[in-house]
Design a protein around this motif. Structure first.
Motif, PDB file in Angstrom:
ATOM      1  N   MET A   1      45.640  43.897  43.547  1.00  0.00           N
ATOM      2  CA  MET A   1      46.532  42.776  43.201  1.00  0.00           C
ATOM      3  C   MET A   1      46.024  41.955  42.022  1.00  0.00           C
ATOM      4  O   MET A   1      46.707  41.054  41.561  1.00  0.00           O
ATOM      5  CB  MET A   1      46.760  41.867  44.432  1.00  0.00           C
ATOM      6  CG  MET A   1      45.544  41.091  44.914  1.00  0.00           C
ATOM      7  SD  MET A   1      44.299  42.146  45.715  1.00  0.00           S
ATOM      8  CE  MET A   1      45.010  42.376  47.333  1.00  0.00           C
ATOM      9  N   ASN A   2      44.807  42.248  41.544  1.00  0.00           N
ATOM     10  CA  ASN A   2      44.254  41.499  40.425  1.00  0.00           C
ATOM     11  C   ASN A   2      44.427  42.298  39.132  1.00  0.00           C
ATOM     12  O   ASN A   2      44.123  43.487  39.096  1.00  0.00           O
ATOM     13  CB  ASN A   2      42.760  41.229  40.682  1.00  0.00           C
ATOM     14  CG  ASN A   2      42.197  40.201  39.735  1.00  0.00           C
ATOM     15  OD1 ASN A   2      42.293  40.354  38.511  1.00  0.00           O
ATOM     16  ND2 ASN A   2      41.619  39.141  40.277  1.00  0.00           N
ATOM     17  N   SER A   3      44.897  41.631  38.067  1.00  0.00           N
ATOM     18  CA  SER A   3      45.137  42.390  36.824  1.00  0.00           C
ATOM     19  C   SER A   3      43.836  42.942  36.232  1.00  0.00           C
ATOM     20  O   SER A   3      43.857  43.850  35.419  1.00  0.00           O
ATOM     21  CB  SER A   3      45.878  41.529  35.799  1.00  0.00           C
ATOM     22  OG  SER A   3      45.138  40.353  35.555  1.00  0.00           O
ATOM     23  N   ASN A   4      42.699  42.397  36.679  1.00  0.00           N
ATOM     24  CA  ASN A   4      41.406  42.952  36.229  1.00  0.00           C
ATOM     25  C   ASN A   4      40.813  43.910  37.260  1.00  0.00           C
ATOM     26  O   ASN A   4      39.612  44.086  37.342  1.00  0.00           O
ATOM     27  CB  ASN A   4      40.402  41.831  35.980  1.00  0.00           C
ATOM     28  CG  ASN A   4      40.831  40.982  34.810  1.00  0.00           C
ATOM     29  OD1 ASN A   4      41.250  41.512  33.786  1.00  0.00           O
ATOM     30  ND2 ASN A   4      40.755  39.671  34.972  1.00  0.00           N
ATOM     31  N   THR A   5      41.657  44.512  38.045  1.00  0.00           N
ATOM     32  CA  THR A   5      41.184  45.377  39.131  1.00  0.00           C
ATOM     33  C   THR A   5      40.231  46.484  38.651  1.00  0.00           C
ATOM     34  O   THR A   5      40.364  46.986  37.524  1.00  0.00           O
ATOM     35  CB  THR A   5      42.388  46.018  39.862  1.00  0.00           C
ATOM     36  OG1 THR A   5      41.904  46.856  40.915  1.00  0.00           O
ATOM     37  CG2 THR A   5      43.250  46.841  38.925  1.00  0.00           C
ATOM     38  N   ILE A   6      39.305  46.845  39.528  1.00  0.00           N
ATOM     39  CA  ILE A   6      38.398  47.970  39.216  1.00  0.00           C
ATOM     40  C   ILE A   6      39.116  49.310  39.394  1.00  0.00           C
ATOM     41  O   ILE A   6      38.581  50.352  39.058  1.00  0.00           O
ATOM     42  CB  ILE A   6      37.135  47.954  40.117  1.00  0.00           C
ATOM     43  CG1 ILE A   6      37.531  48.097  41.607  1.00  0.00           C
ATOM     44  CG2 ILE A   6      36.317  46.694  39.878  1.00  0.00           C
ATOM     45  CD1 ILE A   6      36.346  48.403  42.529  1.00  0.00           C
ATOM     46  N   PHE A   7      40.356  49.265  39.938  1.00  0.00           N
ATOM     47  CA  PHE A   7      41.062  50.515  40.236  1.00  0.00           C
ATOM     48  C   PHE A   7      42.008  50.940  39.114  1.00  0.00           C
ATOM     49  O   PHE A   7      43.060  51.510  39.354  1.00  0.00           O
ATOM     50  CB  PHE A   7      41.815  50.399  41.571  1.00  0.00           C
ATOM     51  CG  PHE A   7      40.888  50.257  42.741  1.00  0.00           C
ATOM     52  CD1 PHE A   7      40.194  51.355  43.226  1.00  0.00           C
ATOM     53  CD2 PHE A   7      40.670  49.019  43.333  1.00  0.00           C
ATOM     54  CE1 PHE A   7      39.321  51.240  44.303  1.00  0.00           C
ATOM     55  CE2 PHE A   7      39.800  48.893  44.412  1.00  0.00           C
ATOM     56  CZ  PHE A   7      39.119  49.995  44.891  1.00  0.00           C
ATOM     57  N   LYS A   8      41.660  50.568  37.865  1.00  0.00           N
ATOM     58  CA  LYS A   8      42.452  51.108  36.765  1.00  0.00           C
ATOM     59  C   LYS A   8      41.530  51.712  35.713  1.00  0.00           C
ATOM     60  O   LYS A   8      40.384  51.289  35.570  1.00  0.00           O
ATOM     61  CB  LYS A   8      43.379  50.048  36.167  1.00  0.00           C
ATOM     62  CG  LYS A   8      42.699  48.891  35.505  1.00  0.00           C
ATOM     63  CD  LYS A   8      43.762  47.960  34.912  1.00  0.00           C
ATOM     64  CE  LYS A   8      43.112  46.800  34.202  1.00  0.00           C
ATOM     65  NZ  LYS A   8      44.064  45.772  33.802  1.00  0.00           N
ATOM     66  N   ASP A   9      42.061  52.685  35.025  1.00  0.00           N
ATOM     67  CA  ASP A   9      41.344  53.380  33.956  1.00  0.00           C
ATOM     68  C   ASP A   9      39.962  53.883  34.394  1.00  0.00           C
ATOM     69  O   ASP A   9      38.942  53.389  33.950  1.00  0.00           O
ATOM     70  CB  ASP A   9      41.204  52.472  32.729  1.00  0.00           C
ATOM     71  CG  ASP A   9      40.733  53.266  31.513  1.00  0.00           C
ATOM     72  OD1 ASP A   9      40.833  54.507  31.544  1.00  0.00           O
ATOM     73  OD2 ASP A   9      40.237  52.636  30.554  1.00  0.00           O
ATOM     74  N   TYR A  10      39.964  54.855  35.252  1.00  0.00           N
ATOM     75  CA  TYR A  10      38.688  55.442  35.695  1.00  0.00           C
ATOM     76  C   TYR A  10      38.819  56.944  35.880  1.00  0.00           C
ATOM     77  O   TYR A  10      39.916  57.485  36.016  1.00  0.00           O
ATOM     78  CB  TYR A  10      38.218  54.804  37.012  1.00  0.00           C
ATOM     79  CG  TYR A  10      39.142  54.992  38.201  1.00  0.00           C
ATOM     80  CD1 TYR A  10      39.136  56.173  38.935  1.00  0.00           C
ATOM     81  CD2 TYR A  10      40.030  53.985  38.597  1.00  0.00           C
ATOM     82  CE1 TYR A  10      39.987  56.342  40.019  1.00  0.00           C
ATOM     83  CE2 TYR A  10      40.879  54.153  39.677  1.00  0.00           C
ATOM     84  CZ  TYR A  10      40.847  55.330  40.388  1.00  0.00           C
ATOM     85  OH  TYR A  10      41.691  55.507  41.463  1.00  0.00           O
ATOM     86  N   LEU A  11      37.691  57.577  35.853  1.00  0.00           N
ATOM     87  CA  LEU A  11      37.568  58.953  36.318  1.00  0.00           C
ATOM     88  C   LEU A  11      36.271  58.997  37.110  1.00  0.00           C
ATOM     89  O   LEU A  11      35.220  58.564  36.623  1.00  0.00           O
ATOM     90  CB  LEU A  11      37.476  59.934  35.150  1.00  0.00           C
ATOM     91  CG  LEU A  11      37.459  61.446  35.473  1.00  0.00           C
ATOM     92  CD1 LEU A  11      37.740  62.257  34.229  1.00  0.00           C
ATOM     93  CD2 LEU A  11      36.160  61.947  36.075  1.00  0.00           C
ATOM     94  N   PHE A  12      36.350  59.434  38.339  1.00  0.00           N
ATOM     95  CA  PHE A  12      35.104  59.698  39.052  1.00  0.00           C
ATOM     96  C   PHE A  12      35.248  60.956  39.868  1.00  0.00           C
ATOM     97  O   PHE A  12      36.354  61.436  40.100  1.00  0.00           O
ATOM     98  CB  PHE A  12      34.655  58.493  39.904  1.00  0.00           C
ATOM     99  CG  PHE A  12      35.479  58.213  41.128  1.00  0.00           C
ATOM    100  CD1 PHE A  12      35.201  58.849  42.337  1.00  0.00           C
ATOM    101  CD2 PHE A  12      36.506  57.282  41.085  1.00  0.00           C
ATOM    102  CE1 PHE A  12      35.959  58.566  43.464  1.00  0.00           C
ATOM    103  CE2 PHE A  12      37.260  56.989  42.212  1.00  0.00           C
ATOM    104  CZ  PHE A  12      36.977  57.643  43.410  1.00  0.00           C
TER     105      PHE A  12
END
Ligand SMILES: [Zn+2]
Length: 439
Positions: free
Chosen positions: A274-285
């Protein structure tokens, strides 16, 4: 919602600090043009309240009698009878134990589909409720019992408003979601040949606070791929392990200190979806611990990969190749391939924005929470429906810290605040009504 290669054994979550949901209907009485609209949705809410206890009962019955993918025999019977009793046109012969129900409104118009999935999980966790599973080793640990209760509730509310409906509602009760088979098989067996919906909607329960609905346009989940690397069996165990570590670090992409693999952070107000700075965007793991196996002359290295950006998917295999060559194993490399390549849930942008606006207009701006991230580990074969029909897939929150309830799907302590069934039925009955009223 299918979950891959990850088991939550210890789950600590900060739901309590998340935003409290609001449930009230926004009143339009100051605008005479909208009085009729207000009445419609007020009656939806009233009708939802009237059947709420009945829905709880049916949800608990499903919970007590869970059935695995491909075995939804009892579940199918109950759903088919419920829809028949509502006067819907019911078909149980499309695929497996799937059930469809057609509700034709009093006036001509569009066709809107609603999907609920039916299957349970092969779990044997201590389920701390009075209505425990009576089928050993099988549990509704993903919340599909809730989805069915919500689907039946919407069918009942809309059936009561049949004369006022401008169009048709197509209820799809889909089996075999956890195996990613049901949606595709229903489509292949003619689900949309007789009745082709203009739009399709569905939901999944989630660990968000009860009463909240979350949605975003486009991808709701990260893309999941399983990669298999075959090498000549000439590496020692230690060398193989070191190579997987090298591939892992070479491939990973996430912002400093963010850990998108920590799924419990998805409901954290600072780092969550719900936060625009979420850690759940733009990742590959990828899995840190690869599966390392050897058979005869071949060494197999396998791992799951989670990537948020579809345009980067094509780079994954060449990058792995490069990491292997950089490590000095060019001559040992036999092949690299994806062994699992499912489509992912992609919400139609226009319909998502319209749905959010519609729900906010009726039930207040706090009922829909914007989603800024993409959830790893999970996926849903609802994606196959969206390949055929524009549609939207929502998360429906079910956690309630005051009641000690954490609705984290597939986790050992998965529970659900049944109040959210009320939210689901009233909101999505209203949404379908509104979509049918729009040209
Ligand atoms: Zn699920």
């Amino acid at each position: 919602m299918k979950k891959l290669a990850f088991l939550l054994t210890c789950f600590i979550i900060s739901v309590s600090s998340a935003q409290e949901p609001k449930h009230k209907i926004v009143s339009y009485t100051s605008n005479p043009k909208k009085v009729k609209e207000t009445l419609n949705h007020e009656s939806v809410q009233l009708q939802t309240d009237q059947i709420f206890n009945k829905l709880i009962k049916i949800r608990r019955d499903f919970h007590e009698h869970p059935e695995l993918a491909g075995h939804e025999i009892r579940t199918k019977k109950i759903i088919a009878q419920y829809l028949l009793d509502l006067g819907l046109e019911v078909d149980t012969n499309i695929y497996g134990h799937g059930v469809t129900g057609i509700l034709k409104g009093g006036k001509k118009g569009k066709t809107i589909a609603w999907r609920s999935d039916m299957d349970a999980l092969p779990n044997d966790f201590a389920d701390d409720v009075a209505f425990k599973s009576k089928n050993k080793g099988i549990q509704h640990g993903c919340g599909h019992d809730i989805h069915m209760a919500v689907g039946l509730g919407i069918a009942e509310v809309l059936a009561k408003n049949k004369a006022a409906l401008n169009g048709t509602v197509y209820f799809i009760f889909q089996p075999e979601e956890e195996t990613f088979i049901g949606a595709k098989a229903m489509i292949n067996e003619g689900l949309f040949s007789k009745t082709k919906p203009d739009e399709i909607y569905g939901l999944h329960v989630s660990a968000l606070p009860a009463g909240q609905i979350m949605v975003k346009p486009n991808e709701m989940f990260a893309y999941q791929k399983r990669v298999r690397i075959q090498l000549k069996n000439e590496l020692t165990k230690e060398e193989a392990k070191a190579l997987t570590k090298k591939i892992h670090s070479f491939l990973s992409r996430n912002t400093t200190s963010s850990k998108p693999w920590e799924i419990q952070q998805m409901v954290d107000p600072k780092t969550g979806l719900m936060n625009s700075n979420t850690i759940f965007k733009d990742y590959l793991f990828m899995d840190e611990n690869f599966s390392i196996q050897s058979k005869n002359d071949i060494l197999f290295l396998q791992a799951y990969i989670y990537e948020t950006d579809s345009s980067r998917l094509k780079d994954i295999l060449p990058k792995i190749k490069q990491a292997i060559e950089d490590s000095g194993y060019k001559n040992q490399l036999l092949s690299i391939s994806f062994t699992q390549d499912n489509p992912t849930v992609i919400n139609d942008e226009k319909l998502t924005n319209l749905a959010s606006k519609t729900l906010e207009k009726i039930y207040g701006k706090d009922v829909v929470i914007s989603d800024y991230g993409q959830v790893p580990y999970f996926n849903d074969d609802f994606a196959y429906f969206q390949q055929k029909i524009p549609g939207v897939y929502f998360f429906l929150g079910g956690s309630n810290m005051e009641k000690g309830i954490i609705a984290m799907n597939h986790s050992p302590n998965f529970q659900f605040d049944e109040e959210s069934i009320r939210t689901g039925v009233k909101c999505f009955s209203s949404l379908i009504l509104e979509r049918l009223n729009k040209k």
